[in-house]
Structure formats: C-alpha cells, structure tokens
Design an enzyme around this catalytic site. Structure first.
Site, mmCIF file in Angstrom:
data_model
loop_
_atom_site.group_PDB
_atom_site.id
_atom_site.type_symbol
_atom_site.label_atom_id
_atom_site.label_comp_id
_atom_site.label_asym_id
_atom_site.label_seq_id
_atom_site.Cartn_x
_atom_site.Cartn_y
_atom_site.Cartn_z
ATOM 1 N N GLU A 189 0.789 -1.226 0.000
ATOM 2 C CA GLU A 189 0.000 0.000 0.000
ATOM 3 C C GLU A 189 0.827 1.284 0.000
ATOM 4 O O GLU A 189 0.785 2.072 0.950
ATOM 5 C CB GLU A 189 -0.942 0.014 1.198
ATOM 6 C CG GLU A 189 -1.986 -1.066 1.169
ATOM 7 C CD GLU A 189 -3.007 -0.949 2.293
ATOM 8 O OE1 GLU A 189 -4.075 -1.522 2.161
ATOM 9 O OE2 GLU A 189 -2.707 -0.271 3.310
ATOM 10 N N GLU A 227 -5.839 -8.297 1.054
ATOM 11 C CA GLU A 227 -6.427 -7.899 2.336
ATOM 12 C C GLU A 227 -7.904 -7.592 2.140
ATOM 13 O O GLU A 227 -8.284 -6.897 1.192
ATOM 14 C CB GLU A 227 -5.754 -6.649 2.928
ATOM 15 C CG GLU A 227 -4.365 -6.853 3.478
ATOM 16 C CD GLU A 227 -3.820 -5.584 4.131
ATOM 17 O OE1 GLU A 227 -4.633 -4.710 4.532
ATOM 18 O OE2 GLU A 227 -2.590 -5.453 4.223
#
Length: 452
Positions: free
Chosen positions: A175, A362
């Site tokens: 991320e 995720e």
C-alpha cells in the site's frame, strides 16, 4: 448471502482448485520484541513514542509477541485449514541501520517462521516492505531521498538471497498510497511528515523501489510469483453534478491509479495537476526504471467512498462524505459495510490489460468484539467475510482474473495510529495475557476452507 448464493451451498469448491486462500499480517503490527536480538529502531517505534500520535498512547513494543509465539500462531493457521500465510519482513530486524551489516538473529527468526510454515503445509507469502522503515534511514530523508532506491535494492537482495530458496510468492511493497500519503503528506502515520514537498518525491521513489525490487527478485528467482499490493477504494460521486463527478475522478487518480499506472508503464495520472510536480524528481531514463511486469497485483479493499467537490481542500478539490452521516452500516473504523465495493474494484483493475492476475491480499473488518465464556460470537464480521467472498466469486464467474483471497487479519493487533482499539482479527487476543481465542468468524473460515 450475497450474489444469490445460499449459505449452505457456499464453499471453496465454487472457486476451483487453483484459487489461493490465505490470511494476512504485518511485522510491526504483530511481532513485538522491538529491541530484541539486535533489531534496529523503526520509524513506528519512534512515532509511537510521540505524544498524541497513537490512540491512548498505545505502542507496538510488545504487540502480539509473534516473535516469541510464532509457532502457536502458525499452528492456529493450520488448525483453521488456511493454506497460505502472508507476513512481512521487518527491515530493521534484518538490517538494523537500514544498510550495511545484516543481523543474523533476524535472518534466523524468519528462517524459523518460513520453515515452520512449510513443515505444517502452509505456503509463506512474504511482503518485503510493510511500512517499518529503519529510523536511521528516515534521519537521512527516508522516502524523500532518492538514495532509498539503493538502500531498498540492497534490502530486497538480502531477503531474496536468504529466503528465496523456499519462498515462492513475494510482494515487494504494501500500500504505497497509504504509507506515502499518511506518512509523508498528512503526517498521521510514521514518520509524521507533512506537505507536498515530502509527498511528491516519496511517491516517485516508492514507484522506483517497487520496480527495482521486482526486477531483483525476478533475476534471482525467475520461477517465483512476484507481486506488489495496492490499497483500493471504490469511489462514487455524491451526486450526478459535473463537479462531484470530476471530484470523484480526481480522488480515483490519487487513491487508485497513482502508483499502479506508474508501475504499469502508463506514467502518472494527468487528472491532478499537482502530479506534474513529480517531474522535478525524475531523471533521464526513469520512465523505464519505474516499470515492472508483475506476475500478480494484490488488491486491498475494505469499503467504498462517496466523494463530493470541495473548494477548500487543496490539490484535490474533493472530500469524503463520512459514512456515519449517510445512515449506512459501518465498522469500528467508521467505514461503510458495502460488499459490492470489492466486486467493483476487481472489475476496475481487471480492465487493465497489463495486469495478469489479481489476488485480494487484504479484506476484513473491525467490530466491537465481546469475549464471553471463552467465545467471541462475531456475527457481523462473519457476515462481512461471507458477503465479500461472494462478491469475489461473482467477479470470478464473470471472467475476471481474480485468483486468491486473503483475510485481514489473523489476530487482533496493533492497528497503527488507532492502537489496539479496533479488532480486525479472526482470532481474539487478550493483550494482557496474550491468550488467543478463535472467533466465530475464524471457525467459519476454517470450515469453509475444510471443504474437499
């Protein structure tokens, strides 16, 4: 169940034999042992000590004590029939100063984790960088210093050479939009820097590092599956007014496209003029250095965002319409529960012809869990997981190249600036005693994956 599937008929067989199921974690959120066995100081160790930065002055110094309890947690993964375990390597644990000397005790720890996974039939999926930059490198400018491309390349090489004989699935970075945006623009995450002058160089250097890391892994282990992960928000305009539609497009460029399109060879999005400032940090030949042909892209989605135009928000001219003001179901993080978001995100990224394969690396939710009589009956999380997995199946059945799903997360943990307050785990942790208790959602996931 979502997507017209009855709960009794919903099982992993619907996804086929080659779909990867797993659970995800991150080193600074679970390991603890912050100064054990030669580990160096990370930016999160420093940030957590600053007053007012972390909820209720929580810190990751002990966390889940995974460093000492990894065998217990890996056996719980096995008990829940989870075949793949995503975890990250702590840069300062293996290279305490970020460069130079390698800490053998850190290498030994990850060797033990990898070997114990394999002994128990669990495949390790390793994230090389999940936000815990060595503090000594931050002192030198961190992600704003172009030298980080060399530092990061050396770190990736160390990881690959020590673990690549057994690790077959790699994620270079986690991320970048979050650790760069929250850490080098908003200042709400480590290292706490603020402003566009920090954000723009950090963006470009993170892109260069993603590509450099991928190339190193490919050269050393050409048969490995190499990916990287991106946070993704399903973004919708607040209204059909042109200004709100334009605001949503700008937000999409920032949150969903900035890092991805750069590494795919498409350059930085043109929708936001501020991105032109990145050119200041680009050198001749960088366009080639920015790109890498990843084997898979990891998508990490939790919710959707409703966006409206705002004259007062600099650079982007857009703001979120908070979920709690929209009379919709929300999680403990005040994120809307909207399962269709993950379907929309998969469809969006599947449209990029350069992307070969999508893994949901995720997805999960924090809810107010209650431990009663040794049980955690977390029906809201259980329903969240069922509904989101059903939306993944819907996308797969429509031909999208989605090939895996990993729950966030295994155990309740240190949730960055939120501390230990929000609980995302499918396993409850009593942080006073470190006792683990499998929640109802974890039991359901284990039964779901048990299907032959």
């Amino acid at each position: 169940m979502a997507s017209g599937i009855e709960q009794t008929d919903f099982n992993k067989k619907l996804f086929g034999d080659n779909f990867d199921w797993g659970v995800s974690t991150a080193a600074p959120q679970i390991e603890g042992a912050h100064d054990a066995d030669g580990k160096g100081v990370s930016v999160w160790d420093v940030f957590a000590r600053k007053k007012g930065k972390i909820f209720d002055r929580h810190h990751p110094e002990i966390a889940n004590d995974f460093y000492n309890r990894y065998r217990e947690d890996i056996l719980l993964i096995k008990q829940l029939n989870i075949p793949n375990f995503r975890f990250s390597i702590s840069w300062p644990r293996v290279m305490p100063l970020g460069t130079g000397e390698v800490n053998q005790a850190g290498i030994d720890f990850y060797n033990r984790v990898i070997d114990f996974c394999l002994e128990n039939g669990i495949q390790p999926w390793v994230t090389i960088y999940h936000w815990d930059l060595p503090h000594e490198l931050e002192v030198k400018g961190g992600w704003t210093n172009r030298e980080i491309v060399t530092w990061f390349s050396d770190y990736v090489t160390v990881c690959a050479k020590h673990f690549g004989d057994r690790v077959k699935h790699w994620m270079v970075m986690n991320e970048p939009a979050v650790f760069v945006g929250a850490g080098y623009f908003l200042g709400v995450h480590a290292p706490g820097r603020i402003g566009i002058k920090n954000f723009l160089p950090a963006v470009h250097h993170a892109v260069l590092c993603m590509a450099a890391g991928g190339k190193i892994l490919r050269e050393l282990y050409p048969a490995a599956q190499i990916g990287t992960t991106f946070s993704c928000s399903d973004i919708e305009p607040y209204s059909d007014k042109p200004r709100d539609i334009a605001a949503a497009k700008r937000a999409d460029a920032l949150l969903n496209r900035l890092f991805l399109e750069a590494v795919l060879g498409m350059g930085y999005p043109a929708e936001l003029k501020v991105f032109t400032g990145i050119k200041k940090y680009m050198l001749p030949g960088d366009e080639k250095l920015m790109t890498f042909d990843f084997d898979f892209i990891g998508l990490q989605n939790y919710t959707r965002e409703i966006v409206k135009a705002s004259f007062f928000i600099p650079y982007i001219g857009a703001k979120y319409v908070k979920a709690e003001k929209r009379n919709v179901p929300i999680t403990d993080m005040k994120w809307e529960v909207y399962p269709q978001a993950i379907y929309n995100i998969i469809k969006k990224y599947d449209a990029y012809p350069q992307i070969k394969k999508i893994i949901i690396t995720e997805n999960g939710a924090a809810f107010p869990d209650v431990l009663e009589n040794g049980e955690v009956n977390d029906q809201l999380r259980l329903q969240y997981l069922q509904d989101h997995i059903a939306q993944v199946l819907k996308a797969k059945n429509e031909g999208c190249k989605v090939a895996g799903y990993f729950v966030w997360t295994l155990t309740d943990n240190f949730e960055w600036a939120e501390g230990y307050r929000p609980r995302f785990g499918i396993i409850h942790v009593d942080f006073d005693t470190q006792k683990r208790t499998v929640k109802a959602s974890g039991k359901w996931y284990g039964e779901f994956l048990k299907t032959k």
